[in-house]
Design a protein around this motif. Structure first.
Motif, mmCIF file in Angstrom:
data_model
loop_
_atom_site.group_PDB
_atom_site.id
_atom_site.type_symbol
_atom_site.label_atom_id
_atom_site.label_comp_id
_atom_site.label_asym_id
_atom_site.label_seq_id
_atom_site.Cartn_x
_atom_site.Cartn_y
_atom_site.Cartn_z
ATOM 1 N N SER A 174 0.824 -1.199 0.000
ATOM 2 C CA SER A 174 0.000 0.000 0.000
ATOM 3 C C SER A 174 0.860 1.252 0.000
ATOM 4 C CB SER A 174 -0.952 0.000 1.197
ATOM 5 O OG SER A 174 -0.243 -0.271 2.378
ATOM 6 N N LYS A 175 0.525 2.134 -0.890
ATOM 7 C CA LYS A 175 1.167 3.456 -1.028
ATOM 8 C C LYS A 175 2.682 3.348 -1.013
ATOM 9 C CE LYS A 175 -2.266 6.784 -0.112
ATOM 10 N NZ LYS A 175 -2.363 7.606 -1.254
ATOM 11 N N MET A 176 3.179 2.361 -1.749
ATOM 12 C CA MET A 176 4.625 2.127 -1.709
ATOM 13 C C MET A 176 5.326 3.005 -2.737
ATOM 14 S SD MET A 176 7.334 0.231 -3.122
ATOM 15 C CE MET A 176 6.883 -1.332 -3.855
ATOM 16 N N ASN A 177 6.414 3.652 -2.275
ATOM 17 C CA ASN A 177 7.217 4.488 -3.166
ATOM 18 C C ASN A 177 8.669 4.081 -3.071
ATOM 19 O OD1 ASN A 177 5.643 6.927 -4.393
ATOM 20 N ND2 ASN A 177 4.822 6.579 -2.320
ATOM 21 N N LYS A 178 9.331 4.154 -4.198
ATOM 22 C CA LYS A 178 10.767 3.870 -4.175
ATOM 23 C C LYS A 178 11.514 4.818 -5.094
ATOM 24 C CE LYS A 178 14.411 0.609 -4.810
ATOM 25 N NZ LYS A 178 15.172 1.145 -3.694
ATOM 26 N N TRP A 179 12.666 5.259 -4.603
ATOM 27 C CA TRP A 179 13.546 6.115 -5.403
ATOM 28 C C TRP A 179 14.916 5.460 -5.545
ATOM 29 C CZ3 TRP A 179 10.005 7.919 -1.946
ATOM 30 C CH2 TRP A 179 9.163 8.979 -2.341
ATOM 31 N N TYR A 180 15.527 5.650 -6.710
ATOM 32 C CA TYR A 180 16.971 5.403 -6.836
ATOM 33 C C TYR A 180 17.615 6.773 -6.889
ATOM 34 C CZ TYR A 180 16.552 0.444 -8.085
ATOM 35 O OH TYR A 180 16.320 -0.898 -8.072
ATOM 36 N N GLY A 181 18.305 7.180 -5.831
ATOM 37 C CA GLY A 181 18.791 8.559 -5.785
ATOM 38 C C GLY A 181 17.582 9.479 -5.835
ATOM 39 N N ASP A 182 17.530 10.399 -6.792
ATOM 40 C CA ASP A 182 16.310 11.203 -6.863
ATOM 41 C C ASP A 182 15.416 10.774 -8.033
ATOM 42 O OD1 ASP A 182 18.013 12.137 -8.721
ATOM 43 O OD2 ASP A 182 18.257 14.152 -7.866
ATOM 44 N N PHE A 183 15.679 9.573 -8.542
ATOM 45 C CA PHE A 183 14.834 9.052 -9.616
ATOM 46 C C PHE A 183 13.692 8.243 -9.009
ATOM 47 C CE2 PHE A 183 14.302 5.462 -12.777
ATOM 48 C CZ PHE A 183 13.468 6.186 -13.601
ATOM 49 N N HIS A 184 12.466 8.690 -9.255
ATOM 50 C CA HIS A 184 11.286 8.068 -8.652
ATOM 51 C C HIS A 184 10.879 6.843 -9.471
ATOM 52 C CE1 HIS A 184 7.353 9.152 -6.316
ATOM 53 N NE2 HIS A 184 7.792 7.940 -6.069
ATOM 54 N N VAL A 185 11.251 5.659 -9.007
ATOM 55 C CA VAL A 185 11.033 4.445 -9.815
ATOM 56 C C VAL A 185 9.623 3.910 -9.669
ATOM 57 C CG1 VAL A 185 12.133 2.332 -10.519
ATOM 58 C CG2 VAL A 185 13.313 3.835 -8.946
ATOM 59 N N LEU A 186 9.142 3.841 -8.419
ATOM 60 C CA LEU A 186 7.810 3.293 -8.170
ATOM 61 C C LEU A 186 6.986 4.352 -7.457
ATOM 62 C CD1 LEU A 186 8.787 -0.294 -6.952
ATOM 63 C CD2 LEU A 186 7.860 0.359 -9.181
ATOM 64 N N LYS A 187 5.780 4.570 -7.968
ATOM 65 C CA LYS A 187 4.982 5.688 -7.454
ATOM 66 C C LYS A 187 3.664 5.192 -6.871
ATOM 67 C CE LYS A 187 7.009 8.376 -11.197
ATOM 68 N NZ LYS A 187 6.800 8.771 -12.599
ATOM 69 N N ASP A 188 3.505 5.373 -5.572
ATOM 70 C CA ASP A 188 2.242 5.041 -4.905
ATOM 71 C C ASP A 188 1.652 3.710 -5.340
ATOM 72 O OD1 ASP A 188 1.922 7.006 -3.065
ATOM 73 O OD2 ASP A 188 1.015 8.418 -4.486
ATOM 74 N N ILE A 189 2.441 2.662 -5.247
ATOM 75 C CA ILE A 189 1.954 1.362 -5.702
ATOM 76 C C ILE A 189 1.000 0.763 -4.663
ATOM 77 C CG2 ILE A 189 2.636 -0.993 -6.291
ATOM 78 C CD1 ILE A 189 3.604 0.928 -8.347
ATOM 79 N N ASN A 190 -0.175 0.346 -5.117
ATOM 80 C CA ASN A 190 -1.098 -0.412 -4.280
ATOM 81 C C ASN A 190 -1.369 -1.731 -4.978
ATOM 82 O OD1 ASN A 190 -1.853 1.503 -2.112
ATOM 83 N ND2 ASN A 190 -2.473 2.742 -3.888
ATOM 84 N N LEU A 191 -1.181 -2.825 -4.252
ATOM 85 C CA LEU A 191 -1.387 -4.120 -4.905
ATOM 86 C C LEU A 191 -1.645 -5.177 -3.848
ATOM 87 C CD1 LEU A 191 -1.137 -5.854 -7.546
ATOM 88 C CD2 LEU A 191 1.266 -6.142 -6.977
ATOM 89 N N ASN A 192 -2.754 -5.898 -3.991
ATOM 90 C CA ASN A 192 -3.001 -7.039 -3.111
ATOM 91 C C ASN A 192 -2.949 -8.316 -3.931
ATOM 92 O OD1 ASN A 192 -3.304 -5.447 -0.947
ATOM 93 N ND2 ASN A 192 -5.532 -5.685 -0.744
ATOM 94 N N VAL A 193 -2.277 -9.300 -3.401
ATOM 95 C CA VAL A 193 -2.239 -10.588 -4.083
ATOM 96 C C VAL A 193 -2.779 -11.629 -3.129
ATOM 97 C CG1 VAL A 193 -0.777 -12.288 -5.223
ATOM 98 C CG2 VAL A 193 -0.202 -9.864 -5.372
ATOM 99 N N HIS A 194 -3.723 -12.440 -3.621
ATOM 100 C CA HIS A 194 -4.286 -13.489 -2.777
ATOM 101 C C HIS A 194 -3.474 -14.765 -2.902
ATOM 102 C CE1 HIS A 194 -7.686 -10.727 -3.407
ATOM 103 N NE2 HIS A 194 -7.965 -11.034 -2.149
ATOM 104 N N GLN A 195 -3.621 -15.567 -1.874
ATOM 105 C CA GLN A 195 -2.980 -16.886 -1.899
ATOM 106 C C GLN A 195 -3.450 -17.657 -3.135
ATOM 107 O OE1 GLN A 195 -2.075 -18.897 1.566
ATOM 108 N NE2 GLN A 195 -0.853 -19.915 -0.005
ATOM 109 N N GLY A 196 -2.488 -18.195 -3.887
ATOM 110 C CA GLY A 196 -2.836 -18.990 -5.067
ATOM 111 C C GLY A 196 -3.104 -18.169 -6.309
ATOM 112 N N GLU A 197 -3.037 -16.851 -6.178
ATOM 113 C CA GLU A 197 -3.313 -16.011 -7.339
ATOM 114 C C GLU A 197 -2.095 -15.960 -8.263
ATOM 115 O OE1 GLU A 197 -5.755 -11.835 -7.930
ATOM 116 O OE2 GLU A 197 -4.526 -12.105 -6.160
#
Ligand SMILES: Nc1ncnc2c1ncn2[C@@H]1O[C@H](COP(=O)(O)OP(=O)(O)O)[C@@H](O)[C@H]1O
Ligand SMILES: [Mg+2]
Lengths: 442, 258
Positions: free
Chosen positions: B23-46
């Protein structure tokens, strides 16, 4: 219009200039007038040199004589090898008691036998062989060379080394004849090869303990005569200093290299400064420092002998070069290997010990050999602070009454000896490098 | 001739239990914004397929899920564990989440069998005999038990990748991540790897697969995710994703690769 080749074009031999010696000579030595002149001049110079060396060193040389005068009586234009031959034992062993020379030879043969299996592809358990030769052989050799009564620690280490050596030899024989490891062989003999891991481990452990005890009890009964370090000398001493220097600086180098890559700033800064400081001073400085400064740091009344001081200095000095070798080896390991280790849950030490180091070590071997060559040559510097290594021995010949003033022959002999040692090692490391780069599997 | 990859859609094995929660995951490499506000749910077996142009952050996303990369903001919860700096949790996550790389990352100095038993023996503290048995079981499942004593350099790329899959499975993971597992392979070897992955999907494994093999995606995916420039642009079931993509960028991407 389509172009179709009716038949498969057969392979043909390359033109003669590519394969025959005459073709090669035409292309490389006599391709133009200038090149031909240069070739002829060079060949003439080579001829003169070789002829001069041959006449002085062999044709006119004296090999048997009582003293320098006899050499001159025999021939004025030839070398006087008799002096070198007369001193050969001193050059090789220093002033080591002549009745005890077998101990040095035995030490040399032991280490060759111990390491031989590392070059045999059929023999298993190379890692254990490598570790045991670095961790245990020095104690056995140390006792062989210096003798005296053994303390308990020395007794334990010597017994351990003997057990390891015997196991290593058995492992080699079984590997060569039956293509098995000693462990597999023992388990089969005791009919335990299908037992659980724990039983197997206990059986092996039991065998190890029993053989250790047997050897331990056996070695109590005898002691070798004590030979003080001041009697060590010659090529033997040079090899001891270089050998101990290489063996001990390896683990230290690994630690320093890991320290330099550590995430902890304190560890990183300490390792880096240590490496850089030692790498930026000449060995001779470190040696002088060691012999004059160590005594100041030692508690009162505690006197380290000079040889130990020198060896410690050489180890510290060389560990820094080793650390750089290790670092280069580590850098050759692709990032994917760390990630692969990560995904099966290995931690830092597991990754380093099981995945990274075994691969990095392979890349490092040529550099380690190169490092050893450097150290071997460098270790002649100890003659400056008064250890009777090979160089000092060679120079002492000219002060021996029968051979007064005989400088040239001993030094030339030393140069040739060093050249043979170093050149063959360097050739070998070149060969290794090639071999490793061709069977680089990833 | 029908092959597994051409077979019709597998039935879904997804349960209600959420196993990965981002939920609301963000990642930067230095000041490069690689992942922006990622929301993702994965169910068992999906089974989720991730696609998108190169550099869009697909690898980074799945590398964050098994803690190969650290994220800076938001939460990732895997198998009930919040990813963070806690080392103990990290080692747990690594063993629960298997990962297969584009370049296999097998250990070249070890035999295939040793590659497989290393984790079980040193991490799971399994006995040698048992570890070997497990390894052989998985080697049979990826159909190369006869290669057990060879070194990775002696087998083909497709075989290496199947070994890499087996190596992960030996750790008995709950989730398997695949980062373009067939991209480094010669065309004739792609199918053998995809077949193994379809087999794995049939066992009900939770899978996140970064791939551009759209036939494969149609066969196994419960959901297809399209990423672009660090965003999850579109997420849909494969039928609608390929049939009527909604977003302009998705349409453009699909027209390029199909
Ligand atoms: N270690 C890194 N340091 C800096 N930038 C990186 C690093 N890894 C990836 N990137 C950048 O992050 C972006 C996303 O990379 P990646 O997740 O590998 O994309 P994809 O797998 O979708 O092709 C790319 O632009 C890449 O250049
Ligand atoms: Mg990628």
């Amino acid at each position: 219009m389509a172009i179709v080749t009716a038949q498969k074009t057969p392979d043909r031999q390359p033109p003669l200039s590519e394969t025959s010696i005459i073709g090669w000579m035409q292309k490389n030595l006599f391709s133009s007038i200038t090149n031909t002149i240069l070739t002829v001049i060079t060949l003439y110079i080579v001829y003169l040199t070789v002829k001069g060396i041959y006449i002085w060193g062999f044709a006119d040389a004296t090999f048997v004589a009582e003293n320098r005068r006899e050499c001159y009586n025999n021939s004025l234009t030839g070398a006087c090898w008799a002096g070198v031959i007369d001193w050969m034992d001193n050059i090789m062993y220093g002033r080591y008691p002549r009745d005890e020379l077998w101990r040095i030879n035995a030490g040399g043969i032991l280490v060759v036998l111990w390491m031989a299996p590392l070059w045999m592809s059929k023999v298993k358990g190379k890692i254990f062989i490598g570790i045991s030769v670095v961790m245990l052989y020095p104690f056995l050799a140390g006792y062989l060379f210096s003798g005296g009564s053994k303390g308990l620690f020395m007794q334990v280490m010597v017994s351990g080394a003997i057990v390891a050596f015997i196991a290593n030899m058995l492992n080699m024989i079984i590997g060569l004849t039956k293509n098995q490891s000693l462990v597999q062989f023992l388990l089969r003999i005791f009919n335990q090869n299908n037992a659980s891991d724990k039983t197997q481990r206990n059986v092996i452990l039991g065998i190890m303990i029993i053989s250790f005890l047997a050897i331990f009890l056996w070695q109590i009964s005898f002691n070798l005569e004590k030979v003080g370090w001041t009697q060590w000398g010659g090529l033997f001493l040079t090899l001891v200093i270089a050998g101990v220097g290489i063996a001990a600086s390896m683990p230290l180098g690994v630690i320093l290299a890991l320290g330099r890559r550590s995430r902890l700033p304190v560890v990183r800064v300490l390792s880096t400064s240590f490496i850089e400081i030692f790498r930026s001073v000449p060995l001779i400085t470190v040696l002088f420092m060691a012999t004059t400064m160590f005594p100041l740091f030692m508690p009162d009344g505690f006197v380290l002998n000079k040889l130990v001081q020198v060896i410690i200095a050489v180890i510290l000095f060389n560990a820094c070069y080793m650390a750089e070798n290790v670092r280069a080896g580590l850098q050759a390991i692709p990032k994917g290997q760390f990630e692969g280790a990560h995904t099966i849950g290995l931690g830092y030490w597991g990754t380093m010990g099981l995945i990274v180091m075994p691969q990095a070590l392979k890349h490092m071997i040529p550099n380690i050999v190169g490092n050893f060559i450097g150290l071997l040559k460098n270790s002649t510097l100890v003659s400056i602070i008064g250890l009777f290594d090979i160089l000092l021995m060679l120079r002492s010949i000219s002060r021996d009454v029968p051979w007064l003033g005989l400088h040239r022959e001993p030094l030339i002999f030393g140069a040739v000896l060093f050249f043979i040692l170093c050149f063959s090692m360097s050739k070998y490391s070149r060969h290794l490098e090639k071999k490793l780069s061709t069977d680089n599997k990833s | 001739m029908t092959t597994k990859t051409q077979k019709s859609q597998l039935s879904s094995a997804a349960s209600n239990e959420v196993i990965i929660e981002i939920s609301k995951m963000n990642k930067w490499y230095g000041d490069f914004h690689v992942l922006k506000d990622i929301n993702l749910n994965v169910h068992q077996g999906e089974r989720i397929v991730v696609c998108g142009p190169s550099g869009s952050g697909k690898s980074t996303l799945i590398r964050c899920i098994n803690a190969l990369e650290e994220h800076q903001e938001g939460e990732i919860i895997v198998d009930g564990i919040l990813l963070g700096k806690n080392l103990k949790n990290l080692s747990h996550i690594r063993t629960e989440v298997g990962m297969v790389f584009q370049n296999f990352n097998l250990f070249p100095h070890l035999t295939i069998l040793e590659n497989l038993t290393l984790g079980p023996i040193w991490v799971r503290k399994m006995g040698k005999a048992e570890a070997k048995e497990t390894a052989m079981k998985y080697l049979e499942r990826v159909k190369i038990p006869e290669q057990a004593d060879k070194y990775p350099g002696q087998i083909s790329g497709g075989q290496q990748q199947r070994v890499a899959i087996a190596r992960s499975l030996c750790m008995n993971p709950k989730i398997m991540l695949f980062d373009e597992p067939t991209s480094a392979l010669d065309p004739e070897m792609i199918k053998e790897v995809l077949d193994v992955m379809v087999d794995l999907a049939e066992t009900g494994m939770t899978m996140i697969v970064v791939t551009h093999e759209m036939g494969f995606a149609k066969t196994i995916a419960d959901e297809v995710i399209f990423m672009d420039e660090g965003d999850i642009v579109e997420r849909n079931n494969p039928h609608d994703f390929f049939g009527k993509p909604e977003h302009e960028r998705t349409k453009q991407f699909l027209s390029q690769i199909l």
